[in-house]
Every structure is written in structure tokens, then in C-alpha cells.
Design an enzyme around this catalytic site. Structure first.
Site, short mmCIF file in Angstrom:
data_model
loop_
_atom_site.label_atom_id
_atom_site.label_comp_id
_atom_site.label_asym_id
_atom_site.label_seq_id
_atom_site.Cartn_x
_atom_site.Cartn_y
_atom_site.Cartn_z
N ARG A 44 18.71 27.37 -20.37
CA ARG A 44 18.36 28.80 -20.52
C ARG A 44 17.26 29.02 -21.55
NH1 ARG A 44 23.89 29.52 -21.10
NH2 ARG A 44 23.49 30.62 -23.03
N ASN A 45 16.73 27.97 -22.13
CA ASN A 45 15.63 28.14 -23.07
C ASN A 45 14.40 28.58 -22.27
OD1 ASN A 45 13.31 27.47 -24.87
ND2 ASN A 45 14.95 26.73 -26.19
N ALA A 46 13.67 29.54 -22.79
CA ALA A 46 12.52 30.10 -22.07
C ALA A 46 11.25 29.27 -22.24
CB ALA A 46 12.26 31.53 -22.56
#
Length: 174
Positions: A44-46
């Protein structure tokens, strides 16, 4: 007194292509990144979705190809910290007396083409300012960008992408 639950963590070596022109610094890889042995390894890291939009280095590509595309674009990756103790993944949990710095001055001396440093979030910027800036071999502009961490949910992906466009704009000035 150190937290007995905090494990000493060691980060990754720098990712530096042939001709880096900017350096993106994180603070210290989180648990998911350390387990995956990849920068920004939390799903979920952008970071990788943003790099996909800016440089075609999106999360659908194999990690080696993503990092190669960043290197070809002139983007180097590293973290301010080489090691620390930290329970969990939050930067706020890093035990200050445990920090060990990466040799950012040495990297910049060896890579004179790097002309701008970008910090991925407040923690990286604070660590850079407190522990590294006064030791750099040359003055360099630096910019704090919003954290791409999933823990930094106060900004949308679109807002983060808009702020991170300065990275591509800086590289386009050549």
C-alpha cells in the site's frame, strides 16, 4: 532505556544508476520492505505507483526493472539511516540513541552529478537536517516531499503524486 521488543534493523545499500542526478532519501525501511528485501515493499506504499506515473516504474513491473528504470531516469534511492532499533514500522518508534547513519556525504562525493536531494516524508527530512546536512561535501538543495507510507493517509494518492511531480520536473531541467 532501550525497548527490549525493538530489534536492531539494518537497511539496504543505495540504488544508484550510472548517472544519478537526484537522490531520494527515506528514513529506514519498514517491516514489509525489509521482509521483501525491496525499497518501498509495502503493497500500500504509494512510492511505486507514483514512480510508475513519473518514470514508468510502476508496481506491476518486477522490482529489478522498476529500479533499473529509476536509475536510467537519474533517480538514486537510499535511506538516511543504515541501522536502528525500532519496534514495528513507524518512524516515530525509532529509538534515537540507536540510530546509525548511512554515509550520505560519501555517496554525494562519489556521485557529483547528484544535484538535489528529496526526502520521502518528515522523518527523513528531520534526520537529514539534524545529522547529515552539516557534513555534506557540497551545498545541495533539498526538498521534503509528503511521505508515500500507507501510515501517512492524510493525503490522497493524487495529492501525493502532484507534490512528487517536482522530482520529474527537476530532472527535466537538464
Amino acid at each position: 532505556m532501550p525497548d527490549p521488543a525493538a530489534v536492531r534493523l539494518c537497511g539496504f545499500p543505495p540504488l544508484v544508476g550510472e548517472r544519478p542526478r537526484v537522490l531520494v532519501l527515506g528514513s529506514m525501511p519498514g517491516a514489509a520492505s525489509l521482509a521483501a528485501l525491496e525499497y518501498y515493499g509495502h503493497p500500500r506504499n504509494a512510492f511505486w505507483p507514483i514512480m510508475g506515473e513519473l518514470f514508468g516504474a510502476g508496481p506491476a513491473l518486477p522490482y529489478a526493472e522498476r529500479t533499473a528504470r529509476l536509475g536510467a531516469a537519474g533517480v538514486a534511492l537510499w535511506d538516511v539511516l543504515a541501522a536502528c532499533r525500532r519496534p514495528g514500522s513507524l518512524d516515530s518508534a525509532i529509538e534515537p540513541d540507536s540510530i546509525e547513519l548511512n554515509d550520505i556525504p560519501g555517496l554525494l562525493a562519489a556521485q557529483p552529478g547528484i544535484r538535489h536531494v528529496f526526502c520521502n516524508g518528515t522523518a527523513a527530512a528531520t534526520l537529514l537536517r539534524r545529522h547529515v546536512l552539516g557534513r555534506l561535501p557540497r551545498a545541495l538543495p533539498w526538498t521534503r516531499l509528503p511521505s508515500t507510507s500507507p501510515a501517512h493517509a492524510g493525503r490522497s494518492l493524487a495529492d501525493k503524486l502532484a507534490a512528487w511531480r517536482v522530482l520529474a520536473d527537476t530532472l527535466a531541467v537538464d
